[in-house]
Motif scaffolding. Structure first.
Motif, short mmCIF file in Angstrom:
data_model
loop_
_atom_site.label_atom_id
_atom_site.label_comp_id
_atom_site.label_asym_id
_atom_site.label_seq_id
_atom_site.Cartn_x
_atom_site.Cartn_y
_atom_site.Cartn_z
N THR A 70 6.98 8.02 12.21
CA THR A 70 6.19 6.81 12.40
C THR A 70 4.77 7.08 11.92
OG1 THR A 70 7.53 6.21 14.31
CG2 THR A 70 5.38 5.14 14.09
N GLY A 71 4.25 6.19 11.10
CA GLY A 71 2.87 6.31 10.65
C GLY A 71 1.94 5.56 11.60
N LEU A 72 0.68 5.52 11.23
CA LEU A 72 -0.31 4.83 12.04
C LEU A 72 -0.12 3.31 11.97
CD1 LEU A 72 -3.54 6.83 11.09
CD2 LEU A 72 -2.01 7.19 13.02
N VAL A 73 -0.63 2.62 12.97
CA VAL A 73 -0.65 1.16 12.98
C VAL A 73 -2.09 0.73 13.18
CG1 VAL A 73 0.12 -0.93 14.16
CG2 VAL A 73 1.69 1.02 13.94
N HIS A 74 -2.56 -0.16 12.31
CA HIS A 74 -3.93 -0.68 12.39
C HIS A 74 -3.88 -2.17 12.62
CE1 HIS A 74 -4.38 3.02 10.02
NE2 HIS A 74 -5.55 3.10 10.61
N ARG A 75 -4.67 -2.61 13.57
CA ARG A 75 -4.84 -4.05 13.81
C ARG A 75 -6.22 -4.24 14.40
NH1 ARG A 75 -0.46 -3.02 17.07
NH2 ARG A 75 0.76 -4.56 15.95
N ILE A 96 -1.56 -3.44 9.64
CA ILE A 96 -1.08 -2.44 8.69
C ILE A 96 -0.23 -1.45 9.47
CG2 ILE A 96 -1.71 -0.65 7.05
CD1 ILE A 96 -4.24 -3.26 7.85
N GLU A 97 1.04 -1.40 9.16
CA GLU A 97 1.98 -0.50 9.84
C GLU A 97 2.57 0.43 8.78
OE1 GLU A 97 5.94 -0.72 12.65
OE2 GLU A 97 4.76 -2.53 12.30
N TRP A 98 2.21 1.70 8.88
CA TRP A 98 2.61 2.71 7.89
C TRP A 98 3.99 3.27 8.21
CZ3 TRP A 98 -0.21 3.24 3.58
CH2 TRP A 98 -1.53 2.80 3.60
N HIS A 99 4.77 3.53 7.16
CA HIS A 99 6.11 4.11 7.27
C HIS A 99 6.17 5.31 6.33
CE1 HIS A 99 7.49 0.62 9.51
NE2 HIS A 99 6.76 -0.09 8.66
N LEU A 129 0.84 -1.19 0.00
CA LEU A 129 0.00 0.00 0.00
C LEU A 129 0.87 1.25 0.00
CD1 LEU A 129 -2.36 -1.05 2.93
CD2 LEU A 129 -2.84 -1.28 0.49
N THR A 130 0.46 2.24 -0.76
CA THR A 130 1.12 3.55 -0.74
C THR A 130 0.04 4.61 -0.75
OG1 THR A 130 2.97 2.69 -2.04
CG2 THR A 130 2.74 5.07 -1.94
N VAL A 131 0.16 5.59 0.14
CA VAL A 131 -0.71 6.76 0.09
C VAL A 131 0.17 7.97 -0.16
CG1 VAL A 131 -2.58 5.82 1.51
CG2 VAL A 131 -0.72 7.08 2.62
N LEU A 156 -1.50 12.89 5.27
CA LEU A 156 -1.08 11.49 5.35
C LEU A 156 -1.76 10.71 6.47
CD1 LEU A 156 2.73 11.50 4.47
CD2 LEU A 156 0.80 10.87 3.01
N PRO A 157 -1.87 11.26 7.69
CA PRO A 157 -2.55 10.47 8.73
C PRO A 157 -3.98 10.10 8.37
CG PRO A 157 -1.34 12.29 9.73
CD PRO A 157 -1.31 12.50 8.23
N GLY A 158 -4.72 11.00 7.76
CA GLY A 158 -6.09 10.70 7.36
C GLY A 158 -6.16 9.65 6.27
N LEU A 159 -5.25 9.72 5.31
CA LEU A 159 -5.20 8.73 4.24
C LEU A 159 -4.82 7.36 4.80
CD1 LEU A 159 -3.45 10.96 1.58
CD2 LEU A 159 -5.81 10.11 1.44
N GLU A 160 -3.81 7.33 5.67
CA GLU A 160 -3.43 6.07 6.32
C GLU A 160 -4.61 5.49 7.08
OE1 GLU A 160 1.23 7.27 7.37
OE2 GLU A 160 -0.30 7.29 8.94
N ASP A 161 -5.32 6.35 7.79
CA ASP A 161 -6.43 5.89 8.61
C ASP A 161 -7.55 5.27 7.79
OD1 ASP A 161 -7.86 5.65 11.18
OD2 ASP A 161 -9.22 7.12 10.27
N VAL A 162 -8.00 5.95 6.76
CA VAL A 162 -9.15 5.43 6.01
C VAL A 162 -8.79 4.12 5.30
CG1 VAL A 162 -8.85 6.76 3.87
CG2 VAL A 162 -11.13 6.07 4.60
N VAL A 163 -7.62 4.04 4.70
CA VAL A 163 -7.22 2.80 4.01
C VAL A 163 -6.99 1.69 5.02
CG1 VAL A 163 -5.45 1.73 2.56
CG2 VAL A 163 -6.28 4.03 2.02
N GLY A 164 -6.23 1.97 6.07
CA GLY A 164 -5.91 0.95 7.07
C GLY A 164 -7.12 0.45 7.83
N ARG A 165 -7.98 1.36 8.24
CA ARG A 165 -9.16 0.99 9.03
C ARG A 165 -10.07 0.05 8.24
NH1 ARG A 165 -13.26 4.54 9.04
NH2 ARG A 165 -11.79 6.19 8.50
#
Length: 110
Positions: free
Chosen positions: A99-104, A90-93, A59-61, A68-77
């Motif tokens: 450090t990006g968001l982490v979704h689990r 999903i661990e974003w870099h 994945l790339t946003v 970026l945090p909002g894009l990471e959030d919607v895709v990851g969530r």
């Protein structure tokens, strides 16, 4: 353009990419090609690309740094919800080293 990337380990990468594009396509421009294993999501705040590899979904946003945090959030969530049974993480870099968001999935009922 600033970007953030995640490598989601799964042997169902094409399935999840297709499901994510179909779901998001109800609200935004979205596409996934089973032939190429690639897809795109076009948000007002940026874009996401999906690439189905044999052992992972890449994945790339991309968007302005503040988006970026909002894009990471919607895709990851959404992806974590679809992959709850497989316990996707999903661990974003981010490209600037942040450090990006982490979704689990943290729902014990899923």
């Amino acid at each position: 353009m600033p970007r953030s990337e995640a490598r989601v380990t799964t042997d169902r990468s094409a399935r999840y990419a297709k499901q994510l594009a179909a779901h998001m396509g109800r609200k935004i421009e979205a596409a996934f090609s089973e032939e190429t294993g690639r897809g795109t999501l076009v948000f007002g705040a940026g874009t996401a690309t999906l690439e189905a590899a044999p052992d992972a979904l890449l994945l790339t946003v991309e968007g302005e740094r503040e988006n970026l945090p909002g894009l990471e959030d919607v895709v990851g969530r959404h992806l974590v919800r679809f992959g709850a049974r497989d316990e996707l993480v999903i661990e974003w870099h981010r490209d600037n080293g942040e450090t990006g968001l982490v979704h689990r999935n943290e729902d014990p009922e899923a």
